[in-house]
Design a protein around this motif. Structure first.
Motif, mmCIF file in Angstrom:
data_model
loop_
_atom_site.group_PDB
_atom_site.id
_atom_site.type_symbol
_atom_site.label_atom_id
_atom_site.label_comp_id
_atom_site.label_asym_id
_atom_site.label_seq_id
_atom_site.Cartn_x
_atom_site.Cartn_y
_atom_site.Cartn_z
ATOM 1 N N LEU A 1 -41.982 43.931 31.572
ATOM 2 C CA LEU A 1 -42.687 42.665 31.594
ATOM 3 C C LEU A 1 -44.150 42.912 31.923
ATOM 4 N N HIS A 2 -45.012 42.211 31.224
ATOM 5 C CA HIS A 2 -46.445 42.386 31.443
ATOM 6 C C HIS A 2 -46.954 41.191 32.221
ATOM 7 N N SER A 3 -47.545 41.433 33.376
ATOM 8 C CA SER A 3 -48.033 40.306 34.175
ATOM 9 C C SER A 3 -49.198 39.635 33.458
ATOM 10 N N THR A 4 -49.187 38.319 33.451
ATOM 11 C CA THR A 4 -50.290 37.580 32.828
ATOM 12 C C THR A 4 -51.050 36.824 33.902
ATOM 13 N N SER A 5 -52.144 36.234 33.496
ATOM 14 C CA SER A 5 -52.970 35.554 34.493
ATOM 15 C C SER A 5 -52.327 34.256 34.962
ATOM 16 N N THR A 6 -51.474 33.667 34.124
ATOM 17 C CA THR A 6 -50.878 32.393 34.531
ATOM 18 C C THR A 6 -49.724 32.599 35.503
ATOM 19 N N GLN A 7 -49.139 33.775 35.501
ATOM 20 C CA GLN A 7 -48.046 34.120 36.411
ATOM 21 C C GLN A 7 -46.842 33.208 36.271
ATOM 22 N N ASP A 8 -46.722 32.577 35.157
ATOM 23 C CA ASP A 8 -45.565 31.705 34.960
ATOM 24 C C ASP A 8 -44.594 32.412 34.031
ATOM 25 N N CYS A 9 -43.380 32.613 34.507
ATOM 26 C CA CYS A 9 -42.430 33.401 33.717
ATOM 27 C C CYS A 9 -42.095 32.746 32.399
ATOM 28 N N LEU A 10 -41.944 31.440 32.418
ATOM 29 C CA LEU A 10 -41.458 30.802 31.209
ATOM 30 C C LEU A 10 -42.563 30.665 30.181
ATOM 31 N N ALA A 11 -43.788 30.647 30.626
ATOM 32 C CA ALA A 11 -44.873 30.472 29.653
ATOM 33 C C ALA A 11 -45.255 31.780 28.997
ATOM 34 N N ALA A 12 -45.022 32.844 29.691
ATOM 35 C CA ALA A 12 -45.538 34.125 29.182
ATOM 36 C C ALA A 12 -44.458 34.978 28.583
ATOM 37 N N GLN A 13 -43.489 34.347 27.929
ATOM 38 C CA GLN A 13 -42.441 35.158 27.333
ATOM 39 C C GLN A 13 -43.012 35.928 26.168
ATOM 40 N N GLY A 14 -42.673 37.171 26.092
ATOM 41 C CA GLY A 14 -43.153 37.946 24.954
ATOM 42 C C GLY A 14 -44.272 38.914 25.291
ATOM 43 N N ALA A 15 -44.874 38.772 26.451
ATOM 44 C CA ALA A 15 -45.933 39.724 26.787
ATOM 45 C C ALA A 15 -45.285 40.939 27.431
ATOM 46 N N ARG A 16 -45.267 42.036 26.739
ATOM 47 C CA ARG A 16 -44.603 43.227 27.247
ATOM 48 C C ARG A 16 -45.563 44.393 27.183
ATOM 49 N N ALA A 17 -45.338 45.312 28.092
ATOM 50 C CA ALA A 17 -46.159 46.527 28.082
ATOM 51 C C ALA A 17 -45.233 47.722 27.913
ATOM 52 N N PRO A 18 -45.618 48.708 27.156
ATOM 53 C CA PRO A 18 -44.726 49.857 26.979
ATOM 54 C C PRO A 18 -44.668 50.696 28.257
ATOM 55 N N VAL A 19 -43.516 51.270 28.493
ATOM 56 C CA VAL A 19 -43.344 52.139 29.656
ATOM 57 C C VAL A 19 -43.937 53.498 29.300
ATOM 58 N N LEU A 20 -44.936 53.910 30.062
ATOM 59 C CA LEU A 20 -45.570 55.195 29.798
ATOM 60 C C LEU A 20 -44.993 56.221 30.759
ATOM 61 N N PHE A 21 -44.743 57.403 30.254
ATOM 62 C CA PHE A 21 -44.082 58.423 31.060
ATOM 63 C C PHE A 21 -44.948 58.819 32.251
ATOM 64 N N GLY A 22 -44.347 58.829 33.395
ATOM 65 C CA GLY A 22 -45.067 59.305 34.571
ATOM 66 C C GLY A 22 -45.829 58.222 35.302
ATOM 67 N N TYR A 23 -45.935 57.064 34.718
ATOM 68 C CA TYR A 23 -46.694 55.988 35.373
ATOM 69 C C TYR A 23 -45.720 54.997 35.979
ATOM 70 N N ASN A 24 -45.679 54.947 37.301
ATOM 71 C CA ASN A 24 -44.836 53.937 37.941
ATOM 72 C C ASN A 24 -45.515 52.595 37.813
ATOM 73 N N MET A 25 -44.765 51.624 37.368
ATOM 74 C CA MET A 25 -45.375 50.313 37.154
ATOM 75 C C MET A 25 -44.559 49.251 37.850
ATOM 76 N N ILE A 26 -45.244 48.231 38.272
ATOM 77 C CA ILE A 26 -44.534 47.070 38.802
ATOM 78 C C ILE A 26 -45.254 45.837 38.274
ATOM 79 N N SER A 27 -44.479 44.877 37.853
ATOM 80 C CA SER A 27 -45.094 43.661 37.326
ATOM 81 C C SER A 27 -44.185 42.503 37.702
ATOM 82 N N GLY A 28 -44.697 41.352 37.541
ATOM 83 C CA GLY A 28 -43.862 40.220 37.913
ATOM 84 C C GLY A 28 -44.452 38.906 37.485
ATOM 85 N N CYS A 29 -43.709 37.867 37.771
ATOM 86 C CA CYS A 29 -44.173 36.525 37.480
ATOM 87 C C CYS A 29 -43.466 35.573 38.447
ATOM 88 N N LYS A 30 -43.891 34.341 38.411
ATOM 89 C CA LYS A 30 -43.291 33.367 39.327
ATOM 90 C C LYS A 30 -42.502 32.358 38.508
#
Lengths: 547, 135
Positions: free
Chosen positions: A368-397
C-alpha cells in the motif's frame, strides 16, 4: 665568449647536487633558519633548544639499508644529564643478511635519478616524452602509441564482451554524453550490453544548422557496426517529429531520411533524441541495429538545445524482462513475483512440468502506498512496488461509521492491504526464469486475530488491520561475492474485532502494512581445495634382482 | 709400487670436488641473479653481460674438467696443459663475477672466493703433475 656564456648558463641551470652524507641530512628540518621542535638533527638548534626537547622524532638517518655496511647517523637525547643534551653518533651499521649488497657497479641503483633540466636543445624531446597525460617508466622499451582509435581486424570484433566498445567502420558507435560539464561530447563510445541513457546540451545556431553534423540523422546512422563477418547497418526504426510546443507526431513512413534545413527562421528536422536498439545473439554477436529518432525544430533565439540519447540491448527471440539481479537480488530493484496459472496441479506432484508463471509488471509484489489524504477508502489503487532490501511501512486511516456492514468492509480492507492481484510465488533469485519451478518460493499466508475480549461471540466481526510481509533472505554463493537469495516469504494478516458502534458515532482505525527484509544467512565457512596427491607407483620388477 | 704411478691422487679428488661444487655454484649464482633482477633495478643492458659471463664459465668448465681428468689419469701433459689454460680463462671470469658484476652480494663474494681458491689449488697441483710427467 659564446662558449663560456653557454657553459655558465649550463652550470647555472643544472640542479643542485644531491646530498648523500648522512651526517648532513635531516628530514625533520622543515623551518628555514629556525629550530624545529623535537628535531635532533636540525643544525639551526642550539644546546638550549636541545635541553627543551622530550624525544627525538628522527632517531636514525641511514641510506639504503640493503648495503652490507654503511654509515648511520644516530641521534638521541640524554635525559639523565641536567640539562638534557643531544647525543650525535656516526656509526657503521652492518646488515647481517647474507644477501646484502657488498658492492655495486651500477651508479643509479642506489640513488634517485636527477631529472633533466630543460634547455633549448632538449625541450622538444622532453615534451614528446613527458608532455602527454601518461608516460611509461621505461621510455626506451615501450613506444607511446597515442592513437587509440585504430580499429582491430574484423575477426576480433566478432564477439563482444560486456562493456567492450561497439565498433563501427570509422571508430566507435557514438553515444554523445556530458563530460565534466553539460555540453555534449561525441567521443563517448557505447559499451556492449550497457544500457545507457544520457542527456546533454549542444550549442546551435539556426543559420548554420544544416552544417552542424550532430543535428542531422546521417551522423548517427552513417557508419555500420562491425560484427562477425559482415557489417550491420543501422536502420531507422521510427521517426517522431516534435513541434515547437512539444507535441509529438509519429511519422508513418520512416524510410525517408530527413536532413535539417532552414525554413522560415526555423531549423527543422534537427535531431533532438536518438534511441538505439541493438539485437544480439546469446554468444555476443550483433545481428541487428535500429535507431528511433525524435526530430524537432529550433527557433532563431535558441542558442542551445538539449539532446537525449539512449541505447538498449536485447537478445534475439526473447522479450526483454528487466532482471532484478543476476543472479542474486540487487538492493533497490523490485522483488519479482508471479502466479501459478489455473488448471496446473500442485508443483510437487509434477516436478518436471514447466510452470508458466506470469511475471508481468502488474502482478508484482506491491505494498500500500501512503497518500496525502490518508483515507483508506479513497486511495484504493495506489501501490508501491516492494524493492529488495528496503524495509517499508505505510498506512492509512479508516473511518468506520455505524452504518458499515462487516463483511464488505473486511473484503475492502483486504483489497486495500493486499492489492488487486496479490502474487502467490516470489522469485528466489533476481534472474529466475518462469520455467524453473524450483527457483520460486511460495508466499506463506498467515492469519492472526487479536482477540480483545477472550469470550467474544461467534458472530463478532473480524476486520484485517495490518499486513506484514516478512522476506527472509540469505547470502548464497562464494565468500567474496555473495548473492542475495530469497528463502521464505510470509504475509501475515492481523485482524481485530470490530465492536458494533452505537449509531451516529464513528471511529478511526489505523491500517498499516509493512515489508521487512531479514538476513538469515549462516556464517560463511571457507573451504579449501584438497591437497594434491602424488600417485607414484613403482614397476613390479623395480627391485630385481633382489626380489 | 707407488713410485711408478705418476697420476696425482689429490688432483683427482680436487677435480671431483670442483665438479660438484661448480654445479652448486652455478645454480646459486643463477638464482641470485634472478633474485637481484626482481628486487633491484636491473636494466637489460647490465643483466645481459652478467648472464653471458656466467653461461660462458659453465661452458668452459666442462672441457676443463674433462681434460683435467683425462690428462691426470693417462699421465699425458698435453691435455693437462690445455686444462690449465682453460683454468686461466675461468679464473678471469670468476674475478669478473667477484668484482665487476652489477650487484655483488655478500653471498656472491663467498661463493666466488671459494671457487677462486679451488682454482688456485688445482692449478698448483696441475703444474706439479705436469712436472712429474715431463721429467
Amino acid at each position: 665568449p659564446a662558449d663560456t656564456r653557454d657553459a655558465a648558463q649550463a652550470r647555472v641551470r643544472s640542479a643542485p647536487a644531491p646530498v648523500t652524507d648522512v651526517a648532513r641530512l635531516c628530514v625533520c628540518d622543515l623551518l628555514v633558519a629556525q629550530c624545529d621542535t623535537n628535531c635532533c638533527c636540525d643544525p639551526d638548534c642550539s644546546a638550549e633548544d636541545f635541553s627543551l626537547f622530550t624525544t627525538c622524532s628522527v632517531p636514525v638517518v641511514i641510506g639504503d639499508s640493503q648495503l652490507c655496511s654503511q654509515k648511520a647517523a644516530v641521534y638521541s637525547l640524554d635525559v639523565e644529564a641536567n640539562p638534557p643534551e643531544r647525543i650525535f653518533k656516526l656509526i657503521d651499521q652492518v646488515n647481517p643478511s647474507i644477501f646484502c649488497i657488498h658492492a655495486t657497479n651500477y651508479k643509479q641503483a642506489l640513488y634517485l635519478k636527477s631529472p633533466e633540466i630543460p634547455t633549448a636543445k632538449n625541450f622538444d624531446q622532453l615534451l614528446e616524452k613527458f608532455g602527454g597525460a601518461t608516460f611509461s617508466a621505461e621510455p626506451d622499451s615501450w613506444n607511446l602509441d597515442t592513437d587509440a582509435q585504430n580499429p582491430p581486424e574484423a575477426n576480433e570484433t566478432s564477439r563482444y564482451e560486456y562493456g567492450a566498445p561497439v565498433q563501427t567502420e570509422d571508430a566507435f558507435l557514438r553515444l554523445p554524453s556530458p563530460v565534466v560539464s553539460s555540453w555534449c561530447s561525441d567521443a563517448n563510445p557505447a559499451g556492449f550490453l550497457v544500457n545507457q541513457a544520457t542527456k546533454c546540451i549542444r550549442s546551435v545556431s539556426v543559420e548554420k544548422c544544416d552544417s552542424i553534423q550532430a543535428l542531422s540523422m546521417l551522423f548517427y546512422i552513417n557508419s555500420s557496426i562491425l560484427a562477425s563477418v559482415f557489417q550491420v547497418n543501422i536502420t531507422v526504426q521510427s521517426v517522431v517529429v516534435q513541434s515547437l510546443n512539444g507535441m509529438r507526431t509519429l511519422l508513418s513512413s520512416s524510410e525517408v531520411l530527413r536532413l535539417p534545413m532552414v525554413l522560415d527562421e526555423l531549423c527543422i528536422n534537427a535531431v533532438l533524441g536518438v534511441n538505439y536498439h541493438i539485437t544480439h545473439t546469446d554468444t555476443g554477436e550483433i545481428i541487428e541495429a535500429a535507431a528511433a529518432f525524435v526530430l524537432g525544430a529550433i527557433s532563431r533565439e535558441a542558442l542551445s538545445i538539449e539532446q537525449s540519447f539512449e541505447i538498449s540491448f536485447t537478445q534475439e527471440n526473447t522479450q526483454p524482462v528487466p532482471l532484478s539481479g543476476n543472479p542474486g537480488y540487487v538492493v533497490g530493484l523490485p522483488v519479482r513475483a508471479g502466479f501459478q496459472p489455473q488448471g496446473y496441479p500442485f508443483p510437487a506432484a509434477f516436478p518436471f512440468a514447466p510452470l508458466a508463471l506470469s511475471s508481468n509488471k502488474h502482478s508484482q509484489l506491491t505494498i500500500l502506498h501512503s497518500t496525502s489524504t490518508q483515507d483508506c477508502l479513497a486511495a484504493q489503487g495506489a501501490r508501491a512496488p516492494v524493492l529488495f532490501g528496503y524495509n517499508m511501512i505505510s498506512g492509512c486511516k479508516l473511518r468506520i461509521t455505524a452504518a458499515m456492514k462487516c463483511q464488505p468492509l473486511a473484503q475492502t480492507l483486504l483489497d486495500v492491504l493486499k492489492g488487486q492481484s496479490f502474487p502467490e510465488y516470489v522469485a528466489s533469485f533476481g534472474n529466475s526464469q518462469a520455467q524453473d519451478v524450483l527457483d520460486w518460493v511460495p508466499i506463506t499466508q498467515l492469519h492472526i486475530s487479536e482477540q480483545m475480549i477472550p469470550h467474544s461471540l461467534q458472530s463478532s466481526c473480524q476486520i484485517p488491520v495490518s499486513l506484514g510481509i516478512e522476506v527472509k533472505w540469505t547470502k548464497y554463493g562464494s565468500l567474496v561475492n555473495p548473492q542475495a537469495r530469497i528463502v521464505n516469504v510470509t504475509a501475515t494478516i492481523t485482524s481485530t474485532t470490530l465492536k458494533q458502534l452505537p449509531s451516529g458515532r464513528e471511529r478511526i482505525i489505523p491500517i498499516t502494512s509493512s515489508v521487512v527484509f531479514t538476513d538469515i544467512s549462516s556464517p560463511a565457512e571457507p573451504s579449501y581445495k584438497a591437497w594434491p596427491t602424488i600417485n607414484i607407483k613403482l614397476p613390479f620388477d623395480f627391485f630385481y634382482p633382489f626380489v | 709400487n707407488n713410485s711408478s704411478q705418476l697420476s696425482s691422487l689429490p688432483l683427482h679428488i680436487l677435480l671431483h670436488v670442483n665438479g660438484v661444487y661448480y654445479i652448486f655454484y652455478f645454480s646459486a649464482t643463477l638464482a641470485m641473479i634472478i633474485y637481484k633482477s626482481q628486487v633491484f633495478s636491473y636494466p637489460d643492458d647490465f643483466l645481459a653481460p652478467d648472464l653471458a659471463v656466467l653461461f660462458l664459465m659453465a661452458i668452459l668448465e666442462v672441457p676443463r674438467l674433462y681434460l683435467g681428468f683425462k690428462g691426470n689419469l693417462t699421465e699425458a701433459e698435453a691435455p693437462l696443459g690445455l686444462s690449465l689454460g682453460l683454468t686461466v680463462g675461468s679464473v678471469l671470469l670468476c674475478v669478473y663475477l667477484l668484482l665487476w658484476q652489477t650487484y655483488v652480494l655478500w653471498a656472491d663474494v663467498l661463493l666466488n672466493a671459494v671457487l677462486l681458491s679451488a682454482y688456485g689449488l688445482e692449478s698448483g697441483l696441475k703444474v706439479m703433475a705436469i712436472a712429474a710427467f715431463v721429467s
